[in-house]
Design a protein around this motif. Sequence first.
Motif, PDB file in Angstrom:
ATOM      1  N   MET A 499       0.819  -1.204   0.000  1.00 14.08           N
ATOM      2  CA  MET A 499       0.000   0.000   0.000  1.00 14.08           C
ATOM      3  C   MET A 499       0.857   1.260   0.000  1.00 14.08           C
ATOM      4  O   MET A 499       0.366   2.352  -0.304  1.00 14.08           O
ATOM      5  CB  MET A 499      -0.937   0.006   1.212  1.00 14.08           C
ATOM      6  CG  MET A 499      -2.048  -1.039   1.129  1.00 14.08           C
ATOM      7  SD  MET A 499      -3.118  -1.056   2.598  1.00 14.08           S
ATOM      8  CE  MET A 499      -3.931   0.538   2.452  1.00 14.08           C
ATOM      9  N   LEU A 500       2.133   1.127   0.328  1.00 21.13           N
ATOM     10  CA  LEU A 500       3.060   2.261   0.288  1.00 21.13           C
ATOM     11  C   LEU A 500       4.169   2.024  -0.731  1.00 21.13           C
ATOM     12  O   LEU A 500       5.291   2.513  -0.582  1.00 21.13           O
ATOM     13  CB  LEU A 500       3.654   2.495   1.683  1.00 21.13           C
ATOM     14  CG  LEU A 500       2.696   3.148   2.680  1.00 21.13           C
ATOM     15  CD1 LEU A 500       3.295   3.160   4.077  1.00 21.13           C
ATOM     16  CD2 LEU A 500       2.357   4.572   2.244  1.00 21.13           C
ATOM     17  N   ILE A 533      -3.880   0.405  11.266  1.00 20.30           N
ATOM     18  CA  ILE A 533      -4.234   1.830  11.272  1.00 20.30           C
ATOM     19  C   ILE A 533      -2.987   2.695  11.096  1.00 20.30           C
ATOM     20  O   ILE A 533      -3.043   3.731  10.406  1.00 20.30           O
ATOM     21  CB  ILE A 533      -4.993   2.178  12.562  1.00 20.30           C
ATOM     22  CG1 ILE A 533      -6.385   1.520  12.518  1.00 20.30           C
ATOM     23  CG2 ILE A 533      -5.138   3.687  12.736  1.00 20.30           C
ATOM     24  CD1 ILE A 533      -7.207   1.702  13.769  1.00 20.30           C
ATOM     25  N   ARG A 534      -1.879   2.285  11.661  1.00 16.97           N
ATOM     26  CA  ARG A 534      -0.643   3.057  11.464  1.00 16.97           C
ATOM     27  C   ARG A 534      -0.272   3.099   9.972  1.00 16.97           C
ATOM     28  O   ARG A 534       0.161   4.136   9.461  1.00 16.97           O
ATOM     29  CB  ARG A 534       0.504   2.457  12.275  1.00 16.97           C
ATOM     30  CG  ARG A 534       0.384   2.700  13.777  1.00 16.97           C
ATOM     31  CD  ARG A 534       1.640   2.300  14.531  1.00 16.97           C
ATOM     32  NE  ARG A 534       1.466   2.500  15.960  1.00 16.97           N
ATOM     33  CZ  ARG A 534       1.622   3.672  16.568  1.00 16.97           C
ATOM     34  NH1 ARG A 534       1.956   4.748  15.857  1.00 16.97           N
ATOM     35  NH2 ARG A 534       1.446   3.777  17.872  1.00 16.97           N
ATOM     36  N   GLN A 535      -0.475   1.990   9.290  1.00 16.68           N
ATOM     37  CA  GLN A 535      -0.188   1.966   7.853  1.00 16.68           C
ATOM     38  C   GLN A 535      -1.174   2.851   7.097  1.00 16.68           C
ATOM     39  O   GLN A 535      -0.784   3.581   6.171  1.00 16.68           O
ATOM     40  CB  GLN A 535      -0.248   0.529   7.334  1.00 16.68           C
ATOM     41  CG  GLN A 535       0.344   0.343   5.942  1.00 16.68           C
ATOM     42  CD  GLN A 535       1.859   0.351   5.935  1.00 16.68           C
ATOM     43  OE1 GLN A 535       2.499   0.743   6.910  1.00 16.68           O
ATOM     44  NE2 GLN A 535       2.450  -0.072   4.829  1.00 16.68           N
ATOM     45  N   CYS A 539      -0.513   6.109   4.647  1.00 20.49           N
ATOM     46  CA  CYS A 539      -1.103   6.217   3.307  1.00 20.49           C
ATOM     47  C   CYS A 539      -1.821   7.553   3.137  1.00 20.49           C
ATOM     48  O   CYS A 539      -1.729   8.183   2.069  1.00 20.49           O
ATOM     49  CB  CYS A 539      -2.063   5.063   3.055  1.00 20.49           C
ATOM     50  SG  CYS A 539      -1.269   3.443   2.924  1.00 20.49           S
ATOM     51  N   PHE A 540      -2.536   7.981   4.174  1.00 22.88           N
ATOM     52  CA  PHE A 540      -3.202   9.283   4.095  1.00 22.88           C
ATOM     53  C   PHE A 540      -2.186  10.394   3.856  1.00 22.88           C
ATOM     54  O   PHE A 540      -2.458  11.373   3.153  1.00 22.88           O
ATOM     55  CB  PHE A 540      -3.984   9.557   5.384  1.00 22.88           C
ATOM     56  CG  PHE A 540      -5.373   9.013   5.381  1.00 22.88           C
ATOM     57  CD1 PHE A 540      -6.331   9.516   4.515  1.00 22.88           C
ATOM     58  CD2 PHE A 540      -5.742   7.982   6.239  1.00 22.88           C
ATOM     59  CE1 PHE A 540      -7.621   9.016   4.500  1.00 22.88           C
ATOM     60  CE2 PHE A 540      -7.036   7.481   6.236  1.00 22.88           C
ATOM     61  CZ  PHE A 540      -7.977   7.986   5.361  1.00 22.88           C
ATOM     62  N   ALA A 541      -1.016  10.252   4.431  1.00 24.73           N
ATOM     63  CA  ALA A 541       0.004  11.286   4.278  1.00 24.73           C
ATOM     64  C   ALA A 541       0.654  11.266   2.907  1.00 24.73           C
ATOM     65  O   ALA A 541       1.105  12.303   2.414  1.00 24.73           O
ATOM     66  CB  ALA A 541       1.070  11.104   5.359  1.00 24.73           C
ATOM     67  N   ARG A 546      -6.157  10.051  -6.556  1.00 25.08           N
ATOM     68  CA  ARG A 546      -6.772   8.845  -7.145  1.00 25.08           C
ATOM     69  C   ARG A 546      -6.830   7.704  -6.138  1.00 25.08           C
ATOM     70  O   ARG A 546      -7.870   7.055  -5.979  1.00 25.08           O
ATOM     71  CB  ARG A 546      -5.990   8.416  -8.383  1.00 25.08           C
ATOM     72  CG  ARG A 546      -6.440   7.072  -8.950  1.00 25.08           C
ATOM     73  CD  ARG A 546      -5.602   6.660 -10.140  1.00 25.08           C
ATOM     74  NE  ARG A 546      -5.848   5.277 -10.496  1.00 25.08           N
ATOM     75  CZ  ARG A 546      -6.210   4.849 -11.701  1.00 25.08           C
ATOM     76  NH1 ARG A 546      -6.399   5.717 -12.672  1.00 25.08           N
ATOM     77  NH2 ARG A 546      -6.388   3.574 -11.940  1.00 25.08           N
ATOM     78  N   ASN A 547      -5.747   7.418  -5.459  1.00 28.48           N
ATOM     79  CA  ASN A 547      -5.711   6.272  -4.557  1.00 28.48           C
ATOM     80  C   ASN A 547      -6.395   6.537  -3.227  1.00 28.48           C
ATOM     81  O   ASN A 547      -6.626   5.612  -2.446  1.00 28.48           O
ATOM     82  CB  ASN A 547      -4.265   5.826  -4.324  1.00 28.48           C
ATOM     83  CG  ASN A 547      -3.695   5.095  -5.523  1.00 28.48           C
ATOM     84  OD1 ASN A 547      -4.434   4.703  -6.425  1.00 28.48           O
ATOM     85  ND2 ASN A 547      -2.388   4.917  -5.557  1.00 28.48           N
ATOM     86  N   MET A 548      -6.737   7.796  -2.977  1.00 23.92           N
ATOM     87  CA  MET A 548      -7.421   8.112  -1.733  1.00 23.92           C
ATOM     88  C   MET A 548      -8.792   7.425  -1.679  1.00 23.92           C
ATOM     89  O   MET A 548      -9.273   7.038  -0.611  1.00 23.92           O
ATOM     90  CB  MET A 548      -7.584   9.625  -1.603  1.00 23.92           C
ATOM     91  CG  MET A 548      -7.818  10.109  -0.190  1.00 23.92           C
ATOM     92  SD  MET A 548      -6.456   9.757   0.940  1.00 23.92           S
ATOM     93  CE  MET A 548      -5.187  10.852   0.294  1.00 23.92           C
TER      94      MET A 548
END
Length: 907
Positions: A499-500, A533-535, A539-541, A546-548
């Motif tokens: 995901m990152l 949740i940490r991951q 990802c939010f950062a 598009r991927n949001m």
Amino acid sequence: MLSQAKESPDINNCLTVLFASPQAPPEWGLSTEDYHSVRCAAAIMLKNNIKTSYSKISESSLTYIRTSILIGLSDSNAQIRNFTGNVITELVHQGGILGWPQLLPDLLLLVGNEKGNVQLEAQEGAMGALLKVCEDNRKQLDKDYQGQRPLNFIIPKLLEFAASQNPTIRADALSAIVVFVPLKSQALLASIDPFLEILFRLVYDPSDKVRRNVCRAFVQIAEIEPAKIQPYMGGLVDFIISQQRMQENEELALDAAEFWLCVSEHDKLRESLGPYLGKIVPILLECMVYCEDDILTLEGGEDDADEEDKLEDIKPQFAKGKAARTLPTINSEATTSNNTNGLPVQTITGYAFEEDELSEGEIDEYGDDDGSGDPEDRWNLRKCSAAALDVLSSVFHEPVFEAILPYLKDNLRHPDWQFREAAVLALGAVAEGCMHSVTPHLPELIPYLIALLDDKEPLVRQITCWTLGRYSGWASHLADPAQIAQYFEPMMDGILKKMLDSNKRVQEAGASAFAHLEEKAMDRLVPYCEPIIRQFVQCFARYKDRNMFILYDCVQTLAEHVSEAIARPNLVQLLMPALMARWERVSDQSREIFPLLECLSYVAAALGSSFAEFAPPIFSRCVNIIFENLRYHAMAANNQAMDIPDKDFLVTSLDLLSAIVQAIESSASYELISKSSTPFFELICYCMEDSSTDVRQSSYALLGDCAIYVPKALEGNMDRIMAILLRQIDVNEVIDEQTDVEFAVVNNACWSVGEVAVHQAANMQPYVETMYTRLLNIIQNPEVPSSLHENAALALGRLGHGCSQQMSSHIAEFAPFFLDTMKNVDNSDEKASALHGFTMVVLANPSAIEGCITDYFQAIAHYRSVTYPPTEASQMLYPWFQEVCSNISHLNFTSQLFEKLHLLISN
């Protein structure tokens, strides 16, 4: 000057002359190329004028256009002939078949060339125009006009043209016939055998375009007349395989591949493919490998995670109703359907124009990317082949796995990435259908797939994410702690890390796969909430726009399945700042607000009272979004120059308000409603009367939630609320329309009536007579869906909580219908509440229940026998029932009934 020219009454005549004249006047001094451009522009403008202003064009001008435009069909330039067909089709579309009755005979005469004096260009142009008319007016051509159906003479002519010496005419004639196959028109069904004879002759046609339409025709016939092609399945399999192998013509190969999808999904045909799996599966595997052109486009990819998205990369988003929510997309390559568990499958129509009403010169603002240069953004042979393998594996199971096993062994570790990628795709495609056969191999396959997550080629990492997601159900249900540590935890960790990834498409694939893993693992993820949740926060950062969207889906799916587990203070303080930062960044007009609001709805439900500190700004903004949307909609209704605002803003805002009202304490919700900048229930009432069924459905859901959690807030608004509810549950008009969406709205309205009735109790008395009539009308009406019967009956029973005296005079009338409907209602607190209210009505007039006393006893006894342990609602029901029993003991009931009564009491 241009606007003045458009207003001229002669503008369309001038455009027709300009378009239809093959040569420019010498005094214009235009080159051949320049004049051709002018003619094309005139044709497009004429077509658009007809489309937008047909009713304003004079009859004399329309007559002139019709008599002059046919000249363009014989033009030496193919593009002009095509534009001529577009104008002709628009004239028919706007004016109807009878608006130009001579057109079809004229076109058929030109194509038929019975006298031999029609130029080849005119034949092809007329056939192209006829095809367009058939495409755009298929249903109209199968209607009766003064005792005649146009199709009755068109179909025989098209069959004749399908045998033409001209390949263009043959291909277009076939394409025109295929248009009518899904309609099952009598004209075509009567000619199905001659049509099949023609198709079997044309399987060897030298024209790729003809054979492509032959493939499409077989797909369509398989849908409506499977028995006609089943005897020829062996030959058809060989023909389709031969066409699918022609990958240099991808359109032909793709149309051939769709045959497998159609047949394998057909109940009466799928088994007939069994003997040919040894032929079919290899061609599917062969076509799942990226072709050379795609490799040149895609190979290597980019470390583009830090680059901003291009505007065209972000497709429009649409709000989803709560009841319509589906599993998240698993394949990061395309939007998918649940039927194929992540593999993208388009609706098989056999022709590209099924949903495409655009002609040359028009722009589809929100069209798909089928024509894009990126093979990842369009439906193609590779994806169709994978989808067909998926469906075949779901039909035949082990034989399909046995057919692909040698391929997997040869290619999973292939040195060339495109073969590794295709093998991983094949393994993922058979995950659902061949799980039993694959399972013994998974202890070896899963570690290898996890290792492939670090493949240097992004496309391999991308498809590996998808395939691991497909097998996450197996890993997440392992019981042995050692196996969980060996397989599930590394799988989860590997997907989370992707995901990152440095590549955006891999990020998207990782997020999609993790959303699928969440669906499969459900509450088994509770121990892992913090690292997950940490991951997500990282990802939010890092994610671009598009991927949001898929990240929101990951968050809401986690919230849905682990529920209060994420309400721990440390997790709330991890997740909510990231969500709120995005909340503040996204504007009220952005379509990203839809998935964000939906995500927050699930998060609010999971956090419960812990959401309270974040609720005020969110609640206030939702109210403001609703107000502004309603305001702009009212303005747009009186100003055609304004764009009509999207109702999805209303739907998602209403749904989030519902979630907040359910999540936080009633006192906090009441304070938010009381301090709303715009009168809260005034807005809700506007939404309850909105023209959009989705908006009304969500607004009634919100009303019901408010009735449950903040009943005090309704008290000053009852008159207007009840007036709207009474109109909404009048089903007389809805029945005429017979629309499921309208019934769904009435369903929600009935549910909200029940909640208001319970929590407002005596406040319902001014409205009970009319409400009773409306609800009785629903449960007595056989035309409404059973779910609506049940909700109406529940509401009717719950009216008794505060209106038992008024209802008691009607009990003999409605009790039989109420009790009969209750037999089909699942046991729940709402059912207990309805029976409780009905019992209160019985107590007010016990003698009136004599006619159905047995059904009443049985309803209570049945509910009691299956409700264990007893709920709060059921515990409230039984004392009232005992009182009823005491009050009817003096009535003249039979001894048999009293025996049942005493038995019930003793139990």
